[in-house]
Design a protein around this motif. Structure first.
Motif, PDB file in Angstrom:
ATOM      1  N   PHE A  87      47.469  46.614  53.124  1.00 18.71           N
ATOM      2  CA  PHE A  87      48.824  46.076  53.164  1.00 18.71           C
ATOM      3  C   PHE A  87      49.618  46.477  51.918  1.00 18.71           C
ATOM      4  N   CYS A  88      49.017  46.339  50.747  1.00 22.44           N
ATOM      5  CA  CYS A  88      49.702  46.724  49.504  1.00 22.44           C
ATOM      6  C   CYS A  88      49.996  48.214  49.490  1.00 22.44           C
ATOM      7  N   LYS A  89      49.079  48.996  50.038  1.00 22.02           N
ATOM      8  CA  LYS A  89      49.306  50.441  50.126  1.00 22.02           C
ATOM      9  C   LYS A  89      50.532  50.725  50.987  1.00 22.02           C
ATOM     10  N   SER A  90      50.682  49.985  52.085  1.00 22.09           N
ATOM     11  CA  SER A  90      51.819  50.210  52.986  1.00 22.09           C
ATOM     12  C   SER A  90      53.144  49.839  52.326  1.00 22.09           C
ATOM     13  N   LEU A  91      53.109  48.889  51.389  1.00 20.47           N
ATOM     14  CA  LEU A  91      54.329  48.463  50.695  1.00 20.47           C
ATOM     15  C   LEU A  91      54.590  49.244  49.411  1.00 20.47           C
ATOM     16  N   GLY A  92      53.568  49.938  48.940  1.00 22.12           N
ATOM     17  CA  GLY A  92      53.703  50.664  47.679  1.00 22.12           C
ATOM     18  C   GLY A  92      53.505  49.790  46.458  1.00 22.12           C
ATOM     19  N   HIS A  93      52.820  48.644  46.630  1.00 21.92           N
ATOM     20  CA  HIS A  93      52.542  47.756  45.500  1.00 21.92           C
ATOM     21  C   HIS A  93      51.117  47.982  44.989  1.00 21.92           C
ATOM     22  N   SER A  94      50.920  47.726  43.712  1.00 18.57           N
ATOM     23  CA  SER A  94      49.598  47.911  43.128  1.00 18.57           C
ATOM     24  C   SER A  94      48.631  46.851  43.634  1.00 18.57           C
ATOM     25  N   PHE A  95      47.352  47.199  43.652  1.00 23.14           N
ATOM     26  CA  PHE A  95      46.324  46.282  44.135  1.00 23.14           C
ATOM     27  C   PHE A  95      45.018  46.564  43.412  1.00 23.14           C
ATOM     28  N   VAL A  96      44.314  45.495  43.042  1.00 19.29           N
ATOM     29  CA  VAL A  96      43.014  45.624  42.383  1.00 19.29           C
ATOM     30  C   VAL A  96      42.026  44.691  43.068  1.00 19.29           C
ATOM     31  N   ARG A  97      40.846  45.212  43.360  1.00 19.53           N
ATOM     32  CA  ARG A  97      39.733  44.380  43.804  1.00 19.53           C
ATOM     33  C   ARG A  97      38.537  44.729  42.936  1.00 19.53           C
ATOM     34  N   PHE A  98      37.680  43.756  42.668  1.00 18.76           N
ATOM     35  CA  PHE A  98      36.590  43.991  41.719  1.00 18.76           C
ATOM     36  C   PHE A  98      35.406  43.085  42.027  1.00 18.76           C
ATOM     37  N   ASP A  99      34.275  43.380  41.388  1.00 14.76           N
ATOM     38  CA  ASP A  99      33.068  42.569  41.535  1.00 14.76           C
ATOM     39  C   ASP A  99      32.810  41.809  40.244  1.00 14.76           C
ATOM     40  N   TYR A 100      32.470  40.527  40.377  1.00 17.23           N
ATOM     41  CA  TYR A 100      32.089  39.730  39.210  1.00 17.23           C
ATOM     42  C   TYR A 100      30.773  40.255  38.630  1.00 17.23           C
ATOM     43  N   THR A 101      30.490  39.870  37.409  1.00 18.53           N
ATOM     44  CA  THR A 101      29.199  40.161  36.789  1.00 18.53           C
ATOM     45  C   THR A 101      28.065  39.673  37.686  1.00 18.53           C
ATOM     46  N   GLY A 102      27.113  40.555  37.973  1.00 19.18           N
ATOM     47  CA  GLY A 102      25.965  40.186  38.789  1.00 19.18           C
ATOM     48  C   GLY A 102      26.217  40.257  40.284  1.00 19.18           C
ATOM     49  N   CYS A 103      27.384  40.713  40.682  1.00 17.45           N
ATOM     50  CA  CYS A 103      27.719  40.803  42.108  1.00 17.45           C
ATOM     51  C   CYS A 103      28.113  42.236  42.465  1.00 17.45           C
TER      52      CYS A 103
END
Length: 293
Positions: A87-103
């Motif tokens: 969705f963010c890609k379609s709008l041209g907005h930045s997006f971050v997803r990440f994994d917590y420590t140990g995950c």
């Protein structure tokens, strides 16, 4: 509080508003459940002094950006995270997803994790990966962490969106146990917390995590957050009761708070209409923030 009370009374009607507004998004969100999996963004690693490396994926774009915070033992490849990335890609907005420590793909062992350590993970991403104001989207435990992060970095927060936010969750559940069970957990140093999301039927929670989490409880006092807050919760959630979202709404200082209840929604809120609602909510926030900006 009058405004909040009105919004609560309208919670059932919000679904109709959502279906009217979200019609133009339906194709994108439906496709995102599959198309997002085809995104070819590579995993990057955030190196931190004396701390485990964090795995993340970043999509560059306009502000406000969006950061997804997973739930306990989940990772950045969750369905909601992938849908939001598309969705963010379609709008041209930045997006971050990440994994917590140990995950996921991050370094460390989940059994060494604590709410305080995972809060540091979120702050590391805010400080070193994201740019400009951010909308934090926290799922379950991620909803607890997003509140803690917003308190610590108010200048970086544009808005908050909690999906079945599990504020104080480990502490609340543990305190509900009979006294003899609490003593047994303390002696063993581990609590087998029942869960339908683990093959064994429970998560092994270190007693040290529960004790450390007591330092981060929020619901017994005002929460110093003034940014817009949106809380989405399923009324069939058997893991984190929807009343927790009510408590969060009552506790935050912000006057711009909406609670959206899904009558048949479950804890994970991963059904097609649940994800459409999440996307609509963020789209609406982006419109509002952009207009105000």
């Amino acid at each position: 509080m009058a405004s909040l009370a009105f919004r609560r009374s309208c919670a059932w009607a919000l679904t109709l508003t959502f279906h009217q507004r979200a019609s133009f998004l339906e194709t994108k969100v439906t496709a995102s459940r599959f198309a997002a999996c085809r995104l070819k963004s590579s995993v990057l690693y955030l190196t931190r002094q004396d701390l485990p490396k964090l795995a993340y994926q970043k999509l560059k774009g306009k502000s406000p950006g969006v950061i997804f915070l997973p739930g306990y033992a989940s990772d950045m490849n969750a369905q909601k995270a992938l849908a939001l990335e598309e969705f963010c890609k379609s709008l041209g907005h930045s997006f971050v997803r990440f994994d917590y420590t140990g995950c996921g793909s991050s370094e460390g062992n989940i059994k060494d994790g604590t709410i305080g350590k995972w809060k540091k993970d979120v702050l590391s991403v805010l400080d070193n990966v994201s740019e400009g104001p951010q909308i934090l989207v926290g799922s379950s435990m991620g909803g607890w962490l997003m509140l803690l992060a917003a308190i610590a970095r108010p200048e970086k927060i544009a808005a908050l969106v909690g999906v079945a936010p599990a504020a104080d969750h480990f502490v609340t559940l543990f305190n509900q146990l009979p006294l003899e069970e609490k003593r047994a957990v303390e002696e063993k140093g581990e609590w087998k917390m029942p869960s339908r999301y683990n093959e064994e039927g429970f998560y092994s929670i270190p007693y040290s995590l529960i004790k450390e989490a007591e330092n981060h409880c929020l619901l017994n006092s005002p929460i110093p957050i003034t940014s817009p807050v949106r809380l989405i919760h399923g009324m069939k959630d058997e893991d984190v009761p929807w009343h927790v979202s009510m408590q969060i709404a009552d506790s935050v200082l912000s006057t711009d708070v909406d609670i959206i209840l899904r009558k048949h929604g479950l804890h994970r809120m991963s059904e097609k209409d649940d994800i459409k609602l999440l996307v609509y909510t963020i789209d609406d926030l982006i419109d509002k923030l952009t207009t105000l900006g």
